[in-house]
Design an enzyme around this catalytic site. Structure first.
Site: not given
Ligand code: MRU
Length: 346
Positions: A88, A237, A247-248, A196, A45-47
């Protein structure tokens, strides 16, 4: 110290982020369908990490399509891209990477299929290598915004685990500050419901020997009010052309609190996370995930009564007026972001 994602020639190897920090497992995925499922289930996970993994999933698809017929190849390849794109909705890096792989296939459409498969493998590896270099550059730009003795609050995980590896974005900036010799400590929001911050950010920063204090998300305001926090930094994201940031979930709350307490609120993200096709954050699709992420801790320990109604948006949007700066590999953008981001785009 660990590998977030790795191309293995006939498989994609991922660190299973659902098992961290207590178990460090590296499952291998040999089909694009398995890669798509790993993205959906948040094994990765993470963009940026989602983007790199999707590019490798596309290369895997190209490798596994058993045909010598060009039309059949492209039909099946495009189907694979569609399946990967449906994993996603919010992180734009997923779609950026898929379109890059589609463009690569089109650019080499006339080549023999074995050569075309090789091109796509090389392109996926380039996406991976570029992400490592881009985030290191971005981190060095961001480190200049921090002073000796800063205490930074971060939300979710925007580190090596959320990218191709090594630095990361928001955590990459903090690592660069630490490596520069400046005194730094970090407060990490646990980041309910998928934790996370508690599971991934605390793990990464402890490995880097960067002092980290874990807090529950609802403690950030109290810490700011007490003057315990001097900067806030998060990843992203998807960033709209006007600088609105998705973002999250919980990031918007941190931004509002930071504004209230005059604490700079920084966003770190590669240019590939900026979606110039959308004018403002109101157009960013917000993923809603399984209610059991809220009713159960990590899908296991039940903490809520059976049948309770749940709302589980995975992201929120922070409007550009709450953002002090956007840190990219091209430099630091300040308001008005429409102009500064466009200038960076070149
Ligand atoms: O649901 P996730 O864990 O994929 O969400 C991730 C985030 O919100 C991160 O902050 C974002 O993707 C930046 S990652 C460099």
């Amino acid at each position: 110290m660990f590998k977030t994602v790795e191309w293995r020639g006939d498989a994609v190897r991922l660190i299973d982020q659902g098992k961290l920090p207590l178990q460090e497992e590296y499952p291998e995925f040999t089909t694009y369908e398995q890669v798509a499922s790993a993205i959906k289930r948040m094994v990765v996970r993470g963009a940026p990490a989602i983007g790199v993994t999707a590019a490798m999933g596309a290369a895997l698809a190209a490798k596994n399509i058993e045909t010598t017929d060009r039309d059949i190849f492209f039909t099946e390849f495009n189907l694979a891209l569609k399946i990967l794109a449906e994993t996603r909705p919010t992180a734009v890096n997923l779609f950026w990477a898929i379109e890059r792989m589609r463009a690569c296939a089109q650019a080499h459409r006339s080549e023999a299929l074995p050569a075309l498969r090789k091109r796509l493998e090389q392109e996926a590896i380039k996406v991976y290598e570029e992400d490592l270099a881009i985030n290191k550059k971005l981190s060095l730009h961001g480190a200049e915004l921090f002073s000796d003795g800063d205490v930074a609050l971060t939300h979710c995980n925007a580190g090596a685990l959320a990218t191709a590896g090594d630095f990361g974005t928001a955590l990459g900036v903090l690592k660069a500050v630490h490596l520069s010799g400046k005194k730094l400590s970090v407060f990490a929001d646990e980041t309910r419901p998928w934790l996370q911050g508690a599971r991934l950010t605390a793990w990464e920063l402890m490995k880097e020997k960067i002092p980290v204090t874990l807090i529950c998300d609802n403690m950030a305001g109290h810490c700011m009010k007490r003057g315990m926090i001097t900067k806030a930094i998060v990843g992203a994201d998807r960033i709209a052309a006007n600088g609105d940031v998705a973002n999250k979930i919980g990031t918007y709350t941190v931004a509002v609190l930071a504004k209230r307490h005059n604490i700079p609120f920084f966003v770190a993200a590669p240019m590939s996370t900026i979606d110039f096709n959308i004018t403002d954050g109101g157009h960013i699709p917000i993923e809603e995930r399984n209610p059991n992420e809220v009713t159960h801790v990590m899908g296991q320990t039940q903490i809520a009564p059976d049948g309770v109604n749940v709302f589980n948006p995975a992201f929120d949007v922070t409007p550009n007026d709450l953002v002090s700066a956007i840190i990219t590999e091209k430099g630091v953008a300040r308001a008005p972001f429409v102009e500064s981001l466009k200038k960076m785009r070149g």
